[in-house]
Each structure stands twice: as structure tokens, then as C-alpha cells.
Design an enzyme around this catalytic site. Structure first.
Site, PDB file in Angstrom:
ATOM      1  N   ASP A 178     -31.650   5.006  17.126  1.00 16.85           N
ATOM      2  CA  ASP A 178     -32.679   6.004  16.834  1.00 16.85           C
ATOM      3  C   ASP A 178     -33.860   5.220  16.251  1.00 16.85           C
ATOM      4  OD1 ASP A 178     -32.879   9.121  16.814  1.00 16.85           O
ATOM      5  OD2 ASP A 178     -33.739   8.545  14.911  1.00 16.85           O
ATOM      6  N   LYS A 203     -25.537  12.677  13.486  1.00 13.34           N
ATOM      7  CA  LYS A 203     -26.654  11.760  13.235  1.00 13.34           C
ATOM      8  C   LYS A 203     -26.358  10.942  11.997  1.00 13.34           C
ATOM      9  CE  LYS A 203     -30.775  11.078  15.127  1.00 13.34           C
ATOM     10  NZ  LYS A 203     -31.168  11.460  16.497  1.00 13.34           N
TER      11      LYS A 203
HETATM   12  N1  GLU Z   1     -31.307   8.923  19.087  1.00 17.00           N
HETATM   13  C1  GLU Z   1     -31.417   9.538  20.387  1.00 17.00           C
HETATM   14  C2  GLU Z   1     -31.719  11.013  20.263  1.00 17.00           C
HETATM   15  O1  GLU Z   1     -32.212  11.485  19.257  1.00 17.00           O
HETATM   16  C3  GLU Z   1     -30.222   9.226  21.263  1.00 17.00           C
HETATM   17  C4  GLU Z   1     -28.919   9.773  20.804  1.00 17.00           C
HETATM   18  C5  GLU Z   1     -27.712   9.251  21.611  1.00 17.00           C
HETATM   19  O2  GLU Z   1     -27.923   8.577  22.600  1.00 17.00           O
HETATM   20  O3  GLU Z   1     -26.612   9.537  21.192  1.00 17.00           O
HETATM   21  O4  GLU Z   1     -31.558  11.748  21.198  1.00 17.00           O
END
Ligand code: GLU
Length: 429
Positions: free
Chosen positions: A146, A106
Site C-alpha cells: 500500500d 489492512k
Molecule cells: N493496497 C491495495 C488496495 O488498497 C492492494 C490490496 C491488495 O492487493 O491486497 O487495494
């Protein structure tokens, strides 16, 4: 944020519980309780008035046992290193629960995108990705959108990374616009995945989805689309709130009309024929299905005893505190945990990455049916684990399923030592 609500500590407690319930070795907990790699960067950005402002950003890579790190980038004033750690850790288990060949990662930048011009936002996005580029790549770590980042931000980041590599590298990031390697269905994927698991959960507990009443907290990309899709399944959307206020109508809303209103006025509050409602009133109102689709720690110990919903589908990451979880379980509320309920986004991100790697693109129908298969399968795998262990709730069951996979991979890779009990679970045919 109070100590009790530190998301990183909450995430560690969730792993602790699942490792204990599976009877796995302490080595598994030691490997999973902390990220493998963390990078903090200072990002100088030229503002429109010619001054330079230095932003702080992070990229955290939690675990690589099953594949490259995967997870979004958040732009928000409340971003902190502990929050990014928690979100990275959740991504490891979210990817594993739906069977994706990914670890968790993240990123985040402390900023308020609402106060930045479009040019400043572009410069910040490019500078951030330059700063973390050495640890990114389609085989290393693949970011995505996100909170407060979107497909345009992903396009700038992909472009900047491609310049850094001196070739087009579409597979470095997902959630891109379709024209530069995005996948059809990615924008709706989190909501669509959440709708599939809510539908299956309703079947499992004998709740008729047709006519079921729904309240949605957070009316952004995920919340508004879940409302729309559940409405298409015959649910009645009786209440919605966004960050500025809420609307309640016992007759039910037509989500498309509500969306038009929100895009014109900027809020759902004041929608014709509705009563104003606060976020707390929404969470505690009489309804069958509650969808928290905003930020972390919304359903607290204080709110949980008053929740009347039968099913909670966590479209947001970390909306329920551990104390609240215990109360909800005691009261017989079926909580579909974030790592399962919002895994649709990363699942279609995975499809996007696969399509980028192949250079061959699928129809939206193909994407949606592959997503449905993965989500339904994951729901029943978790539900089976939940039914098999009387003492655990759905969240712990989801962690148990995913930790089984991650620990099996760590075990066979030799990360856990010789005599570690490895949980074997993936069927090999
Ligand atoms: N931000 C989204 C999540 O928390 C998607 C993450 C992604 O697609 O890599 O699941």
C-alpha cells in the site's frame, strides 16, 4: 484530521446508506460497521546507530464472510487505527464488488520510510510481520503493498513469515517480486484496472476517449501508469501534480518522457514547456477526466463545486469526502468510486495468490485479459445498479452490489439470525 473527515466514520456512513437502500436488516449494518478483529503492536527496531526505537503498528481484519481477509500494509507518519479500520472496511467491499473470494483487511505502521535507511526499513518490515504473524496466513489474512510499501518490503515480509512457519509460504502475501512468486502484471494492475473502468464509463456517457483531456493528482505508481495507459488509448494528459508540485501543458504530455524527468529530478514540477500548477488548480481545471491518485479527503466540499471534469476515476482510496460526493452528483459528475476504480490491484493480488496456491504461473497477457474481464463486468454491474436506483450515486451503487454479496454470505452462514432478509443476487447456473 477534523471530525467531519474521519475516514472510519465516512466508511460507516457509506455502509449505512447502502444497507438502507437495499432494505436490509439492521443486523447487516451491525456486522459491517466495525471490524471483526484488530491487533495493535509495539515494534522495537534497532536503528543503525545502535539505539532502539519503538514503532506502533496495526492489522485490522474487517470481515471474513467471503474468504480470508485481504489488504495492503501502509507505512506512513499519518497512519492511525481509525484510518486502518476504514481501509480494511473498504477492502471488504472492494473485493466483493469484483467478485473475489476475500474479506477485507489492512495494516499500517506509523513511520516515515523516507527517514529510514534501507537496513532500518528491512528490520521494521520483518519485526512488524513477526508481531502480526499469528493472525496471518494464506487461508486467514493475506497482506499486500500500500502507500510507501513495495515489492521489496513484501519480499522481506514473506521471507520472515516463511522463517516463522519453517517453510516457504509464498501465498501469505501478494505484490512480491516475480522471482519469489509475484505475478506478472501486478505492478501495473491498479492503474490498468482504473483505465478499464474509465474507458467503459466514457462509453456509457458518450464521451469519446480519443482526445479526452485528463488531469492526474498524485504521480506515483498508480497515477503515472494510469496517465501512460490513458495516453495509449488516445487521451491527452494535460496536467499532473505530485507531492512537491505540478505541471500543466494544454498540448498534452508524453507520459514516458515525464516519467524520465520525474525519476531524474524527483518531481514533475518544472517539466520543460509546462506551467507550474497547484493541486487545487489541477482538481478544478477544465478537463474531461480527473484521476485522484494520492491520499484520502482531497476532493472536499470546498473544491467540489468548482470541478469541471465529467468523469472522476478514484485510483486512490477515499479521495472524495461525502459532502463533496453530494455536490458532484448534483452537478452530474460521474464518480467511479475507489472500491471499483482501484480494485485492479487486489484483483491481480488474487491472481497471484491463486498462482501461488497452484504453483503454476500465467503469462502477462493472461493476467491482463482476466483482469479486464473482471473490471468490465464489475463496472456494468455497478452501472446497472446505479441506473436502476435513481436516488443513488455510483459509490452507493457499488456498495449496494458488494453488500448484497457479503450479506448473502453472512446470511447463509447463519450470522444474521433466522428471519433476516437476505439479498440474493449471485446468479447460480
Ligand atoms: N493496497 C491495495 C488496495 O488498497 C492492494 C490490496 C491488495 O492487493 O491486497 O487495494
Amino acid at each position: 484530521m477534523s471530525k467531519e473527515l474521519n475516514s472510519y466514520e465516512i466508511a460507516q456512513q457509506q455502509i449505512r446508506e447502502a444497507v438502507n437502500n437495499l432494505g436490509l436488516s439492521e443486523m447487516v449494518f451491525d456486522m459491517l460497521k466495525q471490524p471483526t478483529r484488530e491487533l495493535t503492536v509495539a515494534i522495537p527496531v534497532e536503528m543503525d546507530d545502535g539505539s532502539i526505537k519503538v514503532f506502533t503498528g496495526y492489522r485490522v481484519q474487517h470481515n471474513f464472510a467471503l474468504g480470508p481477509a485481504k489488504g495492503g500494509i501502509r507505512f506512513h507518519p499519518d497512519v492511525s487505527l481509525d484510518e486502518v479500520r476504514a481501509l480494511a472496511l473498504w477492502m471488504t467491499f472492494k473485493s466483493a464488488v469484483v467478485g473475489l473470494p476475500y474479506g477485507g483487511g489492512k495494516g499500517g505502521v506509523i513511520c516515515n520510510p523516507k527517514e529510514l535507511s534501507n537496513r532500518e526499513l528491512q528490520r521494521l518490515s520483518r519485526e512488524y510481520i513477526r508481531s502480526v504473524a499469528p493472525i496471518l496466513g494464506p487461508e486467514k489474512d493475506v497482506p499486500a503493498p500500500d502507500v510507501y510499501t513495495n515489492s521489496q518490503v513484501m519480499a522481506w515480509m514473506m521471507d520472515e513469515y516463511s522463517k516463522y512457519k519453517c517453510y516457504n509460504d509464498f501465498g501469505v502475501i501478494t505484490g512480491k517480486p516475480i522471482i519469489v512468486g509475484g505475478s506478472l502484471g501486478r505492478n501495473e494492475a491498479t492503474a490498468r484496472g482504473c483505465t478499464f473502468v474509465v474507458r467503459e464509463a466514457a462509453k456509457a456517457i458518450g464521451l469519446n476517449i480519443k482526445g479526452a483531456t485528463v488531469a492526474v493528482q498524485g504521480y506515483g505508481n498508480a497515477g503515472s501508469i494510469v496517465a501512460n495507459l490513458l495516453h495509449k488509448l488516445g487521451c491527452k494528459i494535460v496536467a499532473v501534480v505530485d507531492s512537491t508540485g505540478g505541471a500543466y501543458n494544454p498540448q498534452g504530455f508524453i507520459p514516458e518522457k515525464l516519467e524520465v524527468f520525474k525519476s531524474e529530478i524527483g518531481t514533475v514540477k518544472g517539466y520543460p514547456g509546462s506551467k507550474n500548477i497547484s493541486s487545487e488548480e489541477l482538481l478544478t481545471m477544465a478537463c474531461d477526466i480527473l484521476i485522484p491518485a494520492a491520499l484520502e479527503n482531497q476532493i472536499t466540499e470546498e473544491i467540489a463545486p468548482r470541478i469541471k471534469a465529467k468523469i472522476i476515476g478514484e485510483a486512490a482510496n477515499g479521495p472524495t469526502t461525502p459532502g463533496a460526493d453530494r455536490i458532484l452528483t448534483k452537478n452530474g459528475v460521474l464518480v467511479l468510486p475507489d472500491i471499483l476504480a482501484n480494485a485492479g490491484g487486489v484483483t491481480v493480488s488474487y491472481f497471484e495468490w491463486v498462482q501461488n496456491n497452484m504453483g503454476y504461473y500465467w503469462s502477462e497477457e493472461e493476467v491482463n485479459s482476466k483482469l479486464e474481464a473482471k473490471m468490465v463486468n464489475a463496472f456494468y454491474e455497478v452501472y446497472k445498479m446505479y441506473k436502476a436506483h435513481k436516488q443513488v450515486d455510483m459509490r452507493t451503487a457499488a456498495y449496494m452490489v458488494s453488500i448484497s454479496y457479503v450479506s448473502e454470505a453472512m446470511g447463509v452462514r447463519g450470522w444474521l439470525g433466522e428471519d433476516t432478509k437476505v439479498q440474493k443476487c449471485r446468479k447460480v447456473s
